[in-house]
Design a protein around this motif. Structure first.
Motif, mmCIF file in Angstrom:
data_model
loop_
_atom_site.group_PDB
_atom_site.id
_atom_site.type_symbol
_atom_site.label_atom_id
_atom_site.label_comp_id
_atom_site.label_asym_id
_atom_site.label_seq_id
_atom_site.Cartn_x
_atom_site.Cartn_y
_atom_site.Cartn_z
ATOM 1 N N GLU A 32 0.795 -1.224 0.000
ATOM 2 C CA GLU A 32 0.000 0.000 0.000
ATOM 3 C C GLU A 32 0.830 1.279 0.000
ATOM 4 N N SER A 33 1.943 1.301 0.706
ATOM 5 C CA SER A 33 2.725 2.541 0.783
ATOM 6 C C SER A 33 3.669 2.713 -0.403
ATOM 7 N N ARG A 55 7.999 5.601 -1.275
ATOM 8 C CA ARG A 55 6.892 5.192 -0.396
ATOM 9 C C ARG A 55 6.169 6.423 0.122
ATOM 10 N N HIS A 56 4.875 6.266 0.281
ATOM 11 C CA HIS A 56 4.058 7.308 0.892
ATOM 12 C C HIS A 56 4.077 7.056 2.395
ATOM 13 N N ILE A 57 4.752 7.942 3.132
ATOM 14 C CA ILE A 57 4.885 7.806 4.581
ATOM 15 C C ILE A 57 4.324 9.067 5.205
ATOM 16 N N ASP A 61 5.785 11.584 0.032
ATOM 17 C CA ASP A 61 6.373 10.513 -0.750
ATOM 18 C C ASP A 61 7.881 10.593 -0.549
ATOM 19 N N GLN A 128 2.023 2.977 10.916
ATOM 20 C CA GLN A 128 1.549 2.749 9.551
ATOM 21 C C GLN A 128 1.786 1.294 9.141
ATOM 22 N N GLU A 132 -0.502 -1.780 7.895
ATOM 23 C CA GLU A 132 -0.331 -2.072 6.477
ATOM 24 C C GLU A 132 0.179 -3.487 6.187
#
Length: 149
Positions: A32-33, A55-57, A61, A128, A132
Protein backbone atom coordinates in the motif's frame (compact mmCIF):
# COMPACT_ATOMS: atom_id res chain seq x y z
CA UNK A 1 15.94 -7.37 14.46
CA UNK A 2 12.46 -7.04 13.04
CA UNK A 3 9.62 -4.96 14.39
CA UNK A 4 6.89 -6.88 12.57
CA UNK A 5 6.39 -10.41 11.25
CA UNK A 6 3.42 -11.65 9.22
CA UNK A 7 2.70 -14.90 7.37
CA UNK A 8 0.03 -15.86 4.87
CA UNK A 9 -0.75 -19.01 2.90
CA UNK A 10 -1.21 -18.61 -0.84
CA UNK A 11 -2.74 -21.11 -3.25
CA UNK A 12 0.12 -20.82 -5.74
CA UNK A 13 3.37 -22.72 -6.24
CA UNK A 14 6.49 -21.21 -4.59
CA UNK A 15 7.99 -20.59 -8.05
CA UNK A 16 4.94 -18.52 -9.03
CA UNK A 17 5.06 -16.53 -5.79
CA UNK A 18 8.81 -15.96 -6.22
CA UNK A 19 8.39 -14.78 -9.82
CA UNK A 20 5.85 -12.17 -8.70
CA UNK A 21 7.65 -10.99 -5.55
CA UNK A 22 11.10 -10.83 -7.16
CA UNK A 23 9.80 -8.69 -10.05
CA UNK A 24 9.98 -5.48 -8.06
CA UNK A 25 7.82 -3.60 -10.55
CA UNK A 26 4.91 -5.40 -8.84
CA UNK A 27 5.67 -3.81 -5.44
CA UNK A 28 3.11 -0.97 -5.80
CA UNK A 29 0.45 -3.56 -6.72
CA UNK A 30 0.61 -5.30 -3.35
CA UNK A 31 2.28 -2.89 -0.92
CA UNK A 32 0.00 0.00 0.00
CA UNK A 33 2.73 2.54 0.78
CA UNK A 34 4.81 1.77 -2.35
CA UNK A 35 4.25 4.49 -4.94
CA UNK A 36 6.90 3.45 -7.48
CA UNK A 37 10.00 1.31 -7.96
CA UNK A 38 13.07 1.56 -10.15
CA UNK A 39 15.86 -0.99 -10.48
CA UNK A 40 19.13 0.95 -10.28
CA UNK A 41 21.47 -1.73 -11.62
CA UNK A 42 21.67 -3.21 -15.09
CA UNK A 43 21.73 -6.97 -15.43
CA UNK A 44 20.24 -9.75 -13.37
CA UNK A 45 18.97 -9.16 -9.85
CA UNK A 46 21.03 -10.64 -7.02
CA UNK A 47 22.74 -9.83 -3.74
CA UNK A 48 24.05 -6.27 -3.97
CA UNK A 49 21.43 -5.14 -6.51
CA UNK A 50 19.83 -1.82 -5.68
CA UNK A 51 16.27 -0.66 -6.04
CA UNK A 52 14.79 2.80 -5.51
CA UNK A 53 11.40 2.56 -3.83
CA UNK A 54 9.28 5.66 -3.32
CA UNK A 55 6.89 5.19 -0.40
CA UNK A 56 4.06 7.31 0.89
CA UNK A 57 4.89 7.81 4.58
CA UNK A 58 2.63 10.06 6.60
CA UNK A 59 1.86 12.91 4.21
CA UNK A 60 4.97 12.66 2.04
CA UNK A 61 6.37 10.51 -0.75
CA UNK A 62 9.88 9.51 0.32
CA UNK A 63 12.33 7.83 -2.08
CA UNK A 64 14.71 5.33 -0.54
CA UNK A 65 17.37 3.02 -1.92
CA UNK A 66 17.16 -0.62 -0.91
CA UNK A 67 20.01 -3.09 -1.43
CA UNK A 68 19.40 -6.82 -1.71
CA UNK A 69 21.21 -8.59 1.12
CA UNK A 70 19.74 -12.05 0.52
CA UNK A 71 18.58 -13.60 -2.74
CA UNK A 72 17.99 -17.35 -2.85
CA UNK A 73 15.37 -18.19 -5.51
CA UNK A 74 12.68 -19.38 -5.02
CA UNK A 75 12.82 -19.19 -1.25
CA UNK A 76 14.50 -16.23 0.50
CA UNK A 77 15.05 -12.53 -0.11
CA UNK A 78 16.27 -9.71 2.08
CA UNK A 79 16.79 -5.98 1.65
CA UNK A 80 18.35 -3.18 3.63
CA UNK A 81 17.75 0.55 3.25
CA UNK A 82 20.97 2.40 2.52
CA UNK A 83 19.84 6.03 2.41
CA UNK A 84 17.09 8.38 3.49
CA UNK A 85 15.71 9.23 6.90
CA UNK A 86 13.90 5.87 7.29
CA UNK A 87 15.90 2.73 6.56
CA UNK A 88 13.96 -0.46 6.43
CA UNK A 89 15.27 -3.97 6.62
CA UNK A 90 13.20 -6.80 5.19
CA UNK A 91 13.53 -10.57 5.32
CA UNK A 92 11.11 -12.71 3.36
CA UNK A 93 10.67 -16.45 3.00
CA UNK A 94 8.51 -18.65 0.80
CA UNK A 95 7.90 -22.13 2.21
CA UNK A 96 6.33 -24.84 0.03
CA UNK A 97 3.12 -26.42 1.33
CA UNK A 98 1.12 -29.44 0.13
CA UNK A 99 3.97 -30.90 -1.91
CA UNK A 100 4.76 -27.57 -3.56
CA UNK A 101 1.21 -26.80 -4.72
CA UNK A 102 0.80 -23.94 -2.20
CA UNK A 103 3.10 -21.50 -0.41
CA UNK A 104 3.48 -19.81 2.95
CA UNK A 105 4.96 -16.32 2.66
CA UNK A 106 6.51 -14.78 5.76
CA UNK A 107 7.74 -11.19 5.78
CA UNK A 108 9.71 -9.59 8.61
CA UNK A 109 10.23 -5.82 8.62
CA UNK A 110 12.18 -3.48 10.87
CA UNK A 111 13.26 0.15 10.71
CA UNK A 112 16.08 2.45 11.71
CA UNK A 113 15.76 6.22 11.69
CA UNK A 114 18.47 8.70 10.69
CA UNK A 115 18.05 12.42 11.39
CA UNK A 116 14.32 13.25 11.22
CA UNK A 117 13.73 9.51 10.75
CA UNK A 118 14.43 9.01 14.46
CA UNK A 119 11.14 10.86 15.04
CA UNK A 120 9.29 9.43 12.02
CA UNK A 121 9.96 5.76 12.80
CA UNK A 122 8.12 5.55 16.16
CA UNK A 123 5.49 8.21 15.46
CA UNK A 124 4.58 7.52 11.82
CA UNK A 125 6.32 4.51 10.26
CA UNK A 126 5.73 1.78 12.85
CA UNK A 127 2.02 2.65 13.34
CA UNK A 128 1.55 2.75 9.55
CA UNK A 129 3.31 -0.60 8.99
CA UNK A 130 1.50 -2.26 11.92
CA UNK A 131 -1.75 -1.70 9.97
CA UNK A 132 -0.33 -2.07 6.48
CA UNK A 133 1.72 -5.29 6.64
CA UNK A 134 -1.23 -7.68 7.14
CA UNK A 135 -3.13 -5.88 4.35
CA UNK A 136 -0.08 -6.08 2.08
CA UNK A 137 0.08 -9.82 2.54
CA UNK A 138 -3.64 -10.09 1.77
CA UNK A 139 -3.11 -8.02 -1.42
CA UNK A 140 -0.25 -10.37 -2.37
CA UNK A 141 -2.50 -13.39 -1.84
CA UNK A 142 -5.40 -11.85 -3.78
CA UNK A 143 -3.19 -10.78 -6.68
CA UNK A 144 -1.55 -14.19 -6.98
CA UNK A 145 -4.65 -16.28 -6.52
CA UNK A 146 -6.76 -14.26 -8.96
CA UNK A 147 -4.26 -13.85 -11.80
CA UNK A 148 -2.03 -15.95 -13.99
CA UNK A 149 1.12 -14.14 -12.73
Amino acid sequence: MSDFRESIDIDRRPEDVWAYISDFSHLPEWQESAVSTQQLDAGPVGVGSRLRVTRHIGRRDIPMTMELTEYEPPRVWGMQGVDGPVRGHVHGEIIPLDGGRRSRVTVEVGFDGKGIGKVLVPLVVRPQIRKELPRNEQHLKDNLEHSSA
